[in-house]
Design a protein around this motif. Structure first.
Motif, PDB file in Angstrom:
ATOM      1  N   UNK A  86       5.465   1.959   0.124  1.00 51.79           N
ATOM      2  CA  UNK A  86       4.781   2.971   0.670  1.00 51.79           C
ATOM      3  C   UNK A  86       4.802   4.196  -0.466  1.00 51.79           C
ATOM      4  N   UNK A  87       5.833   4.340  -1.186  1.00 43.86           N
ATOM      5  CA  UNK A  87       5.893   5.263  -2.320  1.00 43.86           C
ATOM      6  C   UNK A  87       4.956   5.156  -3.211  1.00 43.86           C
ATOM      7  N   UNK A  88       4.951   3.671  -3.745  1.00 41.35           N
ATOM      8  CA  UNK A  88       3.871   3.471  -4.996  1.00 41.35           C
ATOM      9  C   UNK A  88       2.396   3.581  -4.407  1.00 41.35           C
ATOM     10  N   UNK A  89       2.043   3.154  -3.352  1.00 42.89           N
ATOM     11  CA  UNK A  89       0.763   3.343  -2.869  1.00 42.89           C
ATOM     12  C   UNK A  89       0.305   4.761  -2.778  1.00 42.89           C
ATOM     13  N   UNK A  90       1.286   5.661  -2.181  1.00 45.06           N
ATOM     14  CA  UNK A  90       0.984   6.970  -2.186  1.00 45.06           C
ATOM     15  C   UNK A  90       0.704   7.509  -3.448  1.00 45.06           C
ATOM     16  N   UNK A  91       1.661   7.215  -4.461  1.00 51.90           N
ATOM     17  CA  UNK A  91       1.622   7.847  -5.824  1.00 51.90           C
ATOM     18  C   UNK A  91       0.360   7.409  -6.539  1.00 51.90           C
ATOM     19  N   UNK A  92      -0.448   6.382  -6.306  1.00 48.73           N
ATOM     20  CA  UNK A  92      -1.535   5.896  -6.804  1.00 48.73           C
ATOM     21  C   UNK A  92      -2.739   6.579  -5.839  1.00 48.73           C
ATOM     22  N   UNK A  93      -2.575   6.578  -4.646  1.00 47.68           N
ATOM     23  CA  UNK A  93      -3.648   7.152  -3.718  1.00 47.68           C
ATOM     24  C   UNK A  93      -3.938   8.524  -3.846  1.00 47.68           C
ATOM     25  N   UNK A  94      -2.986   9.440  -3.857  1.00 47.11           N
ATOM     26  CA  UNK A  94      -2.902  10.745  -3.819  1.00 47.11           C
ATOM     27  C   UNK A  94      -3.878  11.451  -4.718  1.00 47.11           C
ATOM     28  N   UNK A  95      -3.967  11.133  -6.163  1.00 49.29           N
ATOM     29  CA  UNK A  95      -5.008  11.867  -7.039  1.00 49.29           C
ATOM     30  C   UNK A  95      -6.381  11.363  -6.665  1.00 49.29           C
TER      31      UNK A  95
END
Length: 250
Positions: A86-95
């Motif tokens: 969940x965290x790595x998808x969030x970190x890539x997707x948010x920008x």
């Protein structure tokens, strides 16, 4: 002039006689099963050898390392691997989402069953990324009403599975009651929240019907697997931990 006219008439007559119309009356097909019964030949081996070597080189390319073995079963309603997912998808997707909309994603949620393999201690390669996410799912952001967020939490509690939730959420459970904080603030049922997930789940996969008919849906045009690979390449070592994002009180 009469000779020219006679010549032209003869030309068109011959052309019309030579014109044929072809019609396809039947199409046949044959299915060939590709299995161990098909034998190779030196000619085939030599043809595919360069491509096989390049493919194996790419699939076994080391992207990062892991400080420990990561699995989806090492916690209660959360896991080291689910937290990482969940965290790595969030970190890539948010920008990407911020560039499209000028807003940030509130949190991410995926499904327990979508984690198809664990990650070993030591080197992490492209092969591990494909094993972790073998599907062609894409990242999407669904803007959900407060009511749908309540349905999301009810689904999470009823399922009693470690569905991956990102670090932006803190869910404290005590029996059937719960307290919820999103981005460090108490949940407000009158607000809407942006939730990162996959297109499969947003369509109701794994019975996550609360993702359907959102207030707004933003397609990021980014594969979940590509986000995983990009994240792996961006860090030297994976060090996910169990934390306070989901707490169960007796």
């Amino acid at each position: 002039m009469k000779k020219i006219a006679t010549g032209l008439s003869l030309f068109f007559l011959l052309a019309s006689c030579n014109s044929k119309t072809f019609k396809n009356n039947k199409i046949t097909a044959k299915t060939t099963t590709i299995d161990s019964s098909i034998t190779t030949t030196p000619a085939i081996d030599s043809t595919i050898a360069p491509y096989k070597k390049k493919l194996l080189s790419e699939i076994n390319k080391v992207l990062t390392t892991s400080s420990k073995k990561l699995v989806r079963t090492d916690g209660e309603l959360q896991s080291s691997l689910g937290n990482l997912m969940a965290d790595m998808c969030y970190d890539i997707a948010n920008p990407i989402f911020r560039e499209k909309t000028g807003k940030n994603i509130d949190f991410a949620m995926f499904n327990y069953g979508g984690i198809r393999a664990g990650l070993p201690e030591g080197n992490i390669t492209n092969r591990h990324a494909f094993e972790l996410m073998p599907f062609e799912n894409s990242l999407v952001v669904a803007e959900l009403s407060g009511k749908k967020i309540e349905e999301l939490v009810s689904y999470f509690i009823a399922g009693a599975k470690a569905h991956p939730l990102s670090k932006n959420i803190q869910l404290e459970l005590q029996g059937s009651a719960y307290t919820l904080h999103i981005q460090g603030k108490p949940f407000d049922p009158n607000k809407t929240y942006t939730v990162l997930t996959s297109d499969y789940l947003q369509g109701g996969g794994d019975r996550m019907d609360f993702f359907k008919n959102p207030v707004q849906l933003t397609l990021l045009d980014y594969k979940v697997r590509d986000a995983i690979i990009k994240y792996f390449k961006s860090v030297t070592t994976l060090t996910p931990q169990l934390d306070q994002r989901v707490v169960v009180k007796n």
